[in-house]
Design an enzyme around this catalytic site. Sequence first.
Site, PDB file in Angstrom:
ATOM      1  N   HIS A 109      43.946  42.838  41.664  1.00 15.97           N
ATOM      2  CA  HIS A 109      43.619  41.545  42.187  1.00 15.97           C
ATOM      3  C   HIS A 109      42.926  42.766  43.512  1.00 15.97           C
ATOM      4  CE1 HIS A 109      44.385  39.634  46.058  1.00 15.97           C
ATOM      5  NE2 HIS A 109      45.104  38.412  44.988  1.00 15.97           N
ATOM      6  N   ASP A 187      52.550  46.222  41.106  1.00 17.19           N
ATOM      7  CA  ASP A 187      52.739  45.480  41.399  1.00 17.19           C
ATOM      8  C   ASP A 187      52.348  43.988  41.448  1.00 17.19           C
ATOM      9  OD1 ASP A 187      51.259  42.619  42.732  1.00 17.19           O
ATOM     10  OD2 ASP A 187      48.751  43.296  42.814  1.00 17.19           O
ATOM     11  N   GLN A 190      53.124  38.670  40.709  1.00 17.48           N
ATOM     12  CA  GLN A 190      53.027  37.198  39.542  1.00 17.48           C
ATOM     13  C   GLN A 190      54.561  37.202  39.230  1.00 17.48           C
ATOM     14  OE1 GLN A 190      50.895  34.632  39.601  1.00 17.48           O
ATOM     15  NE2 GLN A 190      50.117  35.142  40.769  1.00 17.48           N
ATOM     16  N   LYS A 213      54.566  33.434  46.011  1.00 12.61           N
ATOM     17  CA  LYS A 213      54.274  33.406  44.316  1.00 12.61           C
ATOM     18  C   LYS A 213      56.041  32.426  43.968  1.00 12.61           C
ATOM     19  CE  LYS A 213      50.036  35.692  45.526  1.00 12.61           C
ATOM     20  NZ  LYS A 213      48.550  34.580  44.532  1.00 12.61           N
ATOM     21  N   CYS A 351      40.627  36.695  43.130  1.00 11.59           N
ATOM     22  CA  CYS A 351      40.199  38.245  43.507  1.00 11.59           C
ATOM     23  C   CYS A 351      40.044  39.125  43.003  1.00 11.59           C
ATOM     24  CB  CYS A 351      41.680  37.965  44.439  1.00 11.59           C
ATOM     25  SG  CYS A 351      41.708  36.803  45.815  1.00 11.59           S
TER      26      CYS A 351
HETATM   27  C1  LIG Z   1      48.379  40.105  41.314  1.00 11.97           C
HETATM   28  C2  LIG Z   1      47.990  39.764  42.574  1.00 11.97           C
HETATM   29  N1  LIG Z   1      48.795  41.066  43.578  1.00 11.97           N
HETATM   30  C3  LIG Z   1      48.252  40.508  45.090  1.00 11.97           C
HETATM   31  C4  LIG Z   1      47.932  39.320  45.576  1.00 11.97           C
HETATM   32  C5  LIG Z   1      48.344  39.376  46.500  1.00 11.97           C
HETATM   33  O1  LIG Z   1      49.655  38.895  46.963  1.00 11.97           O
HETATM   34  P1  LIG Z   1      49.323  38.128  48.710  1.00 11.97           P
HETATM   35  O2  LIG Z   1      49.340  36.638  48.466  1.00 11.97           O
HETATM   36  O3  LIG Z   1      51.194  37.946  48.655  1.00 11.97           O
HETATM   37  O4  LIG Z   1      49.538  38.797  49.402  1.00 11.97           O
HETATM   38  C6  LIG Z   1      48.018  38.312  44.524  1.00 11.97           C
HETATM   39  C7  LIG Z   1      47.671  36.889  45.391  1.00 11.97           C
HETATM   40  O5  LIG Z   1      47.120  36.541  44.266  1.00 11.97           O
HETATM   41  C8  LIG Z   1      48.177  38.559  42.965  1.00 11.97           C
HETATM   42  O6  LIG Z   1      48.507  37.853  42.074  1.00 11.97           O
END
Ligand SMILES: Cc1ncc(COP(=O)(O)O)c(C=O)c1O
Length: 394
Positions: A109, A187, A190, A213, A351
């Site tokens: 992302h 990260d 999800q 999420k 993203c």
């Molecule tokens: C894999 C991943 N990393 C980071 C993020 C960003 O997360 P946050 O909305 O908690 O900042 C997302 C959000 O879509 C995501 O799916």
Amino acid sequence: MYKNDFPFFSNNEFVYLDNAATTQKPSSVIKASSDYYSNYCANTHRSSFGPANIATQKFEDTRKALKEFINAKSNSEIIFTKGVTESINFIAHSYAKKFDTVIISSLEHHSNIVPWHMQNRSLKKGLKVVACDDNLNFDYSHFEELLKKHKNAFVSITHISNAFGKIHDIKRITTLAHKYNALIMIDAAQSLAHASIDIQDINCDFFVMSAHKTFGPTGVGAVYVKETLLKEVDPYQTGGATIQKVTYNESTFLASPYVYEAGTQNIAGVIAFHEALKYLKNLDFQTVRKEEEDLYEYLHQELLNIPGILLYNNTQEAIASKSFNIENIVHDDIGILLDKMKIAVRVGHHCAQPIMDKLGIIGTIRVSLAFYNDKKDIDLFIKALKKAISMLKD
Ligand SMILES: Cc1ncc(COP(=O)(O)O)c(C=O)c1O
């Protein structure tokens, strides 16, 4: 049946298939947030009158619950943030600057790419990307090659891809990183919605999470930092609530987690997040996981029957998110028509522009599932998709 617990579904006719963007919230989460504002609204960790004590206690209860949820060792390893984006920026800024190289996967992302660019890293200057194959599988031998070549590397890898649902084997990746003395951040934006996590078993060094999420409120996230590393992580933002003593000449800081939680936190959000964790804990995880896998496979098979479908990975080692395109149709047009038919999906690059570039596309239509979705949702979506395609092809 789960949908009865989520007010969104009784207040909306939408078939909600955008769970990778954010999940719906059960009534218990909504109630906990409103209870805080209605009944004991006060700041935490400062005042010592009744409502303030309740707020502080409940805030800390969430920390303990999250610690237990991921099986961390101590409460001090759990630091609240705004979400995964802030968590990654925090660790990039306060810890990972000192490494020559940062290794990421092909499926990241933007939140796990842009913070590294802000350190002036590019492919030529300290950012390395592990290759993937045609089914988006992580290339372990390339990863090992990178680890061998870059002795002073920090690894930052997503667990589950938001765009394609691809699951990385984070235990295997962590073990390999550690074999070459590299530290690793996962990260997990999800993850908590789809996987059960035992952080001590995975043994990663940093693990970043998102409440919104995970059926919790927006504006709340957390970072797990392995206890042994806490002393090496610098404060990120500083100010009120982080300090032990301040004079006009200098400041001394509290220990973790407080040193990292500057200013008034999202108190209602953190407290309400506890209810989301409780809700998940009360589900029969094995059953829910099996139902999600079956539904994901059903979605995949139904999509395979659509003429002109373009899929980018199969269902192996993947969950929840499915990205696709339809030959000769622009994904945005499908999104507009699906919205008119009350189907909520996301269209665009999700993203994750670098992997879209690699696949030679600018975006996809993404369906992303949660445990409350069912076959009826998929059937309604497929019916609407077929209708949209026939309208756009005529
Ligand atoms: C894999 C991943 N990393 C980071 C993020 C960003 O997360 P946050 O909305 O908690 O900042 C997302 C959000 O879509 C995501 O799916």
